[in-house]
Design an enzyme around this catalytic site. Structure first.
Site, PDB file in Angstrom:
ATOM      1  N   ASP A 284       0.752  -1.182   0.166  1.00 33.08           N
ATOM      2  CA  ASP A 284      -0.025  -0.096  -0.039  1.00 33.08           C
ATOM      3  C   ASP A 284       0.753   1.320   0.179  1.00 33.08           C
ATOM      4  OD1 ASP A 284      -2.054   1.602   0.051  1.00 33.08           O
ATOM      5  OD2 ASP A 284      -3.385   0.677   1.481  1.00 33.08           O
TER       6      ASP A 284
HETATM    7  C1  NOJ Z   1      -3.996   3.818  -0.142  1.00 32.43           C
HETATM    8  C2  NOJ Z   1      -5.025   3.227   0.023  1.00 32.43           C
HETATM    9  O1  NOJ Z   1      -5.021   2.383   1.183  1.00 32.43           O
HETATM   10  C3  NOJ Z   1      -5.316   2.169  -0.976  1.00 32.43           C
HETATM   11  O2  NOJ Z   1      -6.621   1.405  -0.925  1.00 32.43           O
HETATM   12  C4  NOJ Z   1      -4.930   2.979  -2.470  1.00 32.43           C
HETATM   13  O3  NOJ Z   1      -5.271   1.931  -3.439  1.00 32.43           O
HETATM   14  C5  NOJ Z   1      -3.694   3.552  -2.502  1.00 32.43           C
HETATM   15  N1  NOJ Z   1      -3.741   4.579  -1.451  1.00 32.43           N
HETATM   16  C6  NOJ Z   1      -3.371   4.165  -3.786  1.00 32.43           C
HETATM   17  O4  NOJ Z   1      -4.164   5.334  -4.022  1.00 32.43           O
END
Ligand code: NOJ
Length: 742
Positions: A284
């Protein structure tokens, strides 16, 4: 630029003729032939992902030389870059790199790209996997036409705490429903398979247990038993993997003290080991670097070591890999085999997407234009939106309203709201105002000049002023019926949007009371990205529709339901609490040694002395304009032997005045087990359409697969003994039967 394109096009052709000339080679052979040509730095480059310059959900590292890094082969993927022109530009730069390995463009296509569909939790309320698949299909088609290769969806985290803002992104509290929806979404996104120009790679996230953040506070720790992990939180991930999800994303939380990003048990042992997952895992946003904040790694060097060892293949935005992996490999701390495995996984997907054959496959201006204003997509959106609206109350059949109603007062802060209708995780397009159908417009579209529509905002979403009440009351007094639209702001749910107070905010419930006091018939629409608490409204207002956030055609869908052109059929995918203190509240809890069986039975029972034992609205609940009655359950035999199946049948009758759709739900309870089992667990559901006066038999075949659970050694087993079957239209109101497994 044109010359560069032509030149790089020629080089690419030569280069890939050399590396994977024979079309007969398998994908793995092609991957290996590219891998053989790669330097260590180029390999690490493939494991590195940067953000474009917008739509960030975390701190952005602005290097200024991203393009140069792409040219040097230091980047395998980018996120938040869309549009044929932009993606083509960057892809052209990638083709200037030594090996001309194309970039992957990823994006959060959570519930639509150009056409915004209902938020995932709303769609889950439809319990309609075909509709959900269609919504993902359309999202993928629009996104792929705009150069996107990969969506960071579906989010398949089970969520049992409505304080958690990300509850809006998933399918609610139940692993069975969650698994069915996870599979539908993956199949929708990936369509007929990777390599088609309308298919994007799915990404099951957040692996794992992110939805169980303590206290519903986003990014918080997760502390959970292995059995809960396996029984409740992992099944939707397994379903996504089985449905062919190309990728997984790990998560921000630690699980029992080990950050998910550095968690070998999750990524290597379970996902890539036991489940034999062949795709790749992206971290993430910055989560590899965040292991320093967790206190699990001293610096990015250690973080990179932990993450690669644990099986995170691609680093989203933390720069831990690009800055440290080379040193780690040279020092022998990270084995080359691990790097090769990660790169192989990434390259395989690039091959499967067809990007080596044509890096500009998703850069077709004409296709982008076609999908930009696709009327068919908008029509589909309205249908999915209608299926997502939950009818919570309808005393004396107030709904549907007659189209001949003369004067209608439309009151509340959401009646004329525009962008709110889309909910969190939706893109802002310059023509949003023209495209989004507000509730005001939807009702106008439906009634034309037949009705006199009055409007008063009444109050803001979250202020303390009642100065607008008088006008609203005045409008209500002039009307034959009042439609109120209340809720939480659309950006109050979503990432980092946890709330400790999930009551209807500000003065809104006071406004509901004031309008109710006029004695006019009234309907309340509740707009939200999570279950809200609105006890007074729930107890008094005769008609309530939970509309969540419904997307581009929200207003038209709501009007269809209000005026009876669509008979609501949705069912809650999550229990609605009466108070924050009741959270977590979910239907499939254990009995305990001192179960409370009713609100009048509190004597040394497992209950709050100041609160009902029941949720405000239970899991699976949702009304229709018609009435469905359930016969008793008949079983084709009282005893089932392992290896056999038993058939439970029920007759459902439409005894009301409208044609309608019902979701018939099957729950099972293992009465006595070697470990404690829940009071009931959803094990099947069927949607049936019944004409007024019609009845239908609904049958469920049950075999040992529906009876299995994880024992104290985490073995997935079934045990002979007594079982109860419950069938009904929600998790509380059910018919009951019993059988024995021998
Ligand atoms: C953080 C989020 O937790 C995740 O779900 C997302 O895909 C990414 N950022 C990218 O934006």
């Amino acid at each position: 630029m044109k010359n560069v394109t032509r030149l790089s096009g020629t080089l690419i052709a030569i280069s890939f003729f050399v590396v994977c000339s024979a079309q007969r080679k398998t994908t793995d052979q092609k991957v290996d032939s590219v891998l053989k040509l790669m330097t260590l730095d180029e390999k690490i480059g493939q494991m590195n992902q940067y953000n474009g310059d917008w739509e960030a959900t975390g701190p952005i590292t602005r290097d200024g030389d991203k393009q140069n890094q792409i040219r040097k082969g230091m980047l395998g993927s980018m996120l938040n870059v869309t549009g044929v022109e932009h993606t083509r530009q960057l892809q052209e730069i990638a083709l200037e790199s030594r090996l001309k390995i194309p970039l992957l463009f990823g994006q959060d296509i959570i519930h639509g790209y150009r056409t915004i569909f209902p938020i995932p939790l709303a769609e889950a309320s439809s319990w309609d996997t075909s509709a959900i698949k269609l919504s993902a299909r359309i999202a993928a088609t629009e996104a792929a036409a705009a150069g996107v290769h990969w969506t960071f969806a579906p989010m398949v985290d089970i969520a049992r705490d409505p304080r958690w803002g990300r509850v809006m992104e998933g399918a609610g509290e139940d692993p069975f429903l969650g698994s069915a929806i996870a599979a539908a979404r993956v199949k929708g996104f990936q369509g007929k398979g990777l390599g088609n120009t309308d298919a994007v790679m799915a990404c099951a996230k957040h692996f794992a247990a992110y939805g169980a953040a303590i206290g519903g506070r986003d990014y918080n720790s997760v502390d959970m038993s292995d059995r809960t992990l396996w029984e409740i939180y992992l099944p939707p991930f397994k379903a996504a993997a089985d449905a062919g999800a190309a990728t997984f994303m790990n998560s921000f939380n630690d699980l029992n003290g080990i950050p998910a990003t550095g968690n070998k048990y999750l990524q290597r042992d379970i996902l890539k080991g036991k489940w034999n997952f062949k795709g790749f895992v992206v971290s993430d946003w910055g989560s590899i670097g965040e292991m320093i904040n967790h206190g699990y790694a001293k610096n990015n060097y250690e973080a990179a070591l932990e993450a690669t060892t644990a099986g995170s293949d691609m680093d989203m935005e933390s720069r831990s890999y690009i800055n440290n992996l080379s040193k780690l490999v040279k020092e022998g701390k990270v084995k080359m085999a691990l790097i090769d495995d990660a790169v192989r996984r990434i390259l395989r997907k690039k091959f499967e997407m067809g990007l080596f054959d044509d890096p500009f496959k998703f850069c077709n201006k004409e296709r982008e234009q076609q999908q930009w204003n696709n009327v068919e997509n908008l029509k589909a959106e309205k249908i999915v939106a209608e299926k997502s609206i939950v009818l919570l109350r309808n005393e004396n059949h107030l709904l549907p309203l007659g189209k001949q109603t003369k004067t209608i007062a439309l009151i509340g802060p959401f009646i004329k709201a525009v962008r709110d209708n889309l909910g969190f995780w939706s893109y802002q397009w310059p023509d949003d105002t023209a495209r989004i159908v507000t509730q005001w417009q939807g009702i106008q579209n439906k009634l034309g000049s037949n009705a006199r529509l009055l409007y008063a905002k009444g109050c803001e979403i979250n202020d303390s002023s009642q100065s607008g009440f008088a006008e609203a009351i005045d409008m209500a007094r002039q009307a034959d019926v009042v439609i109120m639209s209340v809720g939480e702001a659309s950006d109050w749910s979503g990432e980092a949007k946890s709330r400790s107070n999930i009551h209807l905010p500000g003065m809104q419930e006071e406004l509901v009371k004031a309008i109710y006091a006029t004695g006019k018939p009234m309907v309340v629409l509740i707009n939200a990205g999570r279950p809200l608490i609105f006890n007074w409204t729930a107890d008094h207002v005769p008609a309530i529709l939970y509309t969540w956030w419904l997307g581009t055609k929200a207003g038209d869908a709501i009007a269809d339901v209000l005026f009876g052109d669509y008979n609501p059929s949705a069912k809650l995918p999550i229990s609605f609490p009466r108070a924050e203190g009741q959270i977590p509240i979910y239907y499939s809890h254990f009995h305990t040694g001192r179960p409370a069986t009713s609100d009048s039975d509190r004597f040394y029972r497992s209950a709050y002395i100041d609160l009902s034992i029941y949720p405000q609205f239970p899991f699976g609940y949702g009304l229709s304009y018609t009435d469905f009655t359930y016969s008793d359950i008949t079983l084709n035999k009282p005893i089932m032997k392992a290896g056999q199946s038993i058939r439970a049948t029920i007759t459902v009758s439409n005894t009301g005045n409208y044609d309608g759709e019902e979701t018939v739900q099957l729950y099972i309870q293992d009465v006595v087990g070697s470990v404690v089992r829940p009071v009931k667990e959803l094990k099947g559901f069927q949607k049936i359409f019944l004409k007024k006066g019609e009845n239908k038999q609904v049958s469920f075949a049950i075999d040992v697969n529906e009876l299995k659970f994880y024992d104290d050694q985490l073995k997935y087993i079934y045990e002979p003994g007594d079982f109860k079957i419950y069938i009904g239209g929600n998790s509380q109101d059910v018919k009951e039967a019993s059988f024995k497994l021998q």
